[in-house]
Design an enzyme around this catalytic site. Sequence first.
Site, PDB file in Angstrom:
ATOM      1  N   LYS A  52       7.406  31.184  14.196  1.00  0.00           N
ATOM      2  CA  LYS A  52       8.596  30.362  13.921  1.00  0.00           C
ATOM      3  C   LYS A  52       9.657  31.191  13.193  1.00  0.00           C
ATOM      4  O   LYS A  52      10.843  31.119  13.504  1.00  0.00           O
ATOM      5  CB  LYS A  52       8.199  29.112  13.115  1.00  0.00           C
ATOM      6  N   GLN A  96       3.825  23.030   7.457  1.00  0.00           N
ATOM      7  CA  GLN A  96       2.846  23.345   8.496  1.00  0.00           C
ATOM      8  C   GLN A  96       1.548  22.567   8.262  1.00  0.00           C
ATOM      9  O   GLN A  96       1.024  22.549   7.150  1.00  0.00           O
ATOM     10  CB  GLN A  96       2.577  24.861   8.517  1.00  0.00           C
ATOM     11  N   ASP A 119      10.504  18.660  12.680  1.00  0.00           N
ATOM     12  CA  ASP A 119       9.236  18.497  13.409  1.00  0.00           C
ATOM     13  C   ASP A 119       9.189  17.156  14.146  1.00  0.00           C
ATOM     14  O   ASP A 119       8.343  16.958  15.024  1.00  0.00           O
ATOM     15  CB  ASP A 119       8.061  18.523  12.424  1.00  0.00           C
TER      16      ASP A 119
HETATM   17  N1  GUN Z   1       0.395  22.141  13.253  1.00  0.00           N
HETATM   18  C1  GUN Z   1       0.180  22.209  14.591  1.00  0.00           C
HETATM   19  N2  GUN Z   1       1.337  21.983  15.260  1.00  0.00           N
HETATM   20  C2  GUN Z   1       2.290  21.777  14.329  1.00  0.00           C
HETATM   21  C3  GUN Z   1       3.686  21.511  14.403  1.00  0.00           C
HETATM   22  O1  GUN Z   1       4.290  21.391  15.475  1.00  0.00           O
HETATM   23  N3  GUN Z   1       4.335  21.381  13.208  1.00  0.00           N
HETATM   24  C4  GUN Z   1       3.686  21.468  12.016  1.00  0.00           C
HETATM   25  N4  GUN Z   1       4.405  21.293  10.911  1.00  0.00           N
HETATM   26  N5  GUN Z   1       2.391  21.711  11.916  1.00  0.00           N
HETATM   27  C5  GUN Z   1       1.701  21.869  13.064  1.00  0.00           C
END
Ligand code: GUN
Length: 292
Positions: A52, A96, A119
Amino acid sequence: MELIDGKKIADTIKAEIAAEVEKMVGEGKKRPHLAAVLVGHDGGSETYVAHKVKACEQCGFKSTLIRFEDDVTEQQLLDTIDSLNADADIDGFIVQLPLPKHISEQKIIEAIDYRKDVDGFHPINVGRMSIGLPCFLSATPAGIIELLRRYNVPTKGANCVVLGRSNIVGKPVASLMMQKAIPGDATVTVCHSHTNNIKEICRNADIIIAALGQPGFVTDDMVKEGATVIDVGTTRVPSTLTKSGWKLRGDVDFDNVAPKCAFITPVPGGVGPMTIVSLMRNTLLAAQHTVY
Ligand code: GUN
C-alpha cells in the site's frame, strides 16, 4: 479462455491516478495523503501494508505508516484514530486487520470518521453501498467489479455464486453484483460453510467469486463450460521454489479449472493488485471530497 490480468489493469489505473494527482498539484491543491496503522508483525499484514505504501508512491500520494507492537491497548489505538480524524492533512486512513484478540475490531472501525474510511468498512459506508448511494466501496469488491467492467464480462441476468460471507469480501461483493448497475444486475447466491449442495449450485453459475480462504476448493467438476471465475483466495502455503519459503495459493484449482472458463483471474496477479488500486482510488476521492 482469457486470463484476467489484474496487474496490468492495476498499473493502468495507478498511472491514471498519478496523472490526476499531478493535475491537482499543478492547480495548487495538496497531494492526497493516506495513513496506515499497523499493529504487530503478522507477515501477511506487513506485506499488504508495504504494498500500500509503495502504491502511494506510484500514485504521487503522501503516505504515513504508524506502527504499534502487539501489546498496544485499545485506548491507545482509539486515541490515534481520534488524532487522524482531526488531522486536516490526512485525507483517509486504514487500520490493517486483523488486530490482536484483546482489541475490538468493530469498535476500532466505528471510531474512524466515515468520511476518511477509505477501506469502506464503517457501517455508514457499508449501509450506503447496500442501497446504492455514493460511498467508499470496500477495496476488494470494488476491484472485482472494476475487473469485470474492464474485461466486459456480461453480468446482467447472470447467475453469480459468491463463495464466502465475510464482511470485507463475500457480503459486499454479493451486494454489488445484485445492484441495479453495470457490472451488476446479476442473480446472486451466497454459499458458506453451512451450505448444502455447493458443487451443484456452482455448476449452475455463470460467474463464481471464490472468497473462502481454502486453497484449491473450486475444482473443475464445479465449473460449467464458459463460466467466469474470480479467485479472491490468498493463502500462504509452504514452497521450496521461493526464497521466502512460501507462495500464495488461491481458492481455485487453476490448472484444471482454467481450460473450462471464458475468463479467469490468476493468483497472484488477479484480484490482489486491484484491491490496492481501489484503496488508492478511494484516497483520491477523499482528497477531492467528491464522495462526502
Ligand atoms: N486485512 C485484509 N484485507 C484488508 C483490507 O482491505 N483492509 C484492512 N484494513 N485490513 C485488511
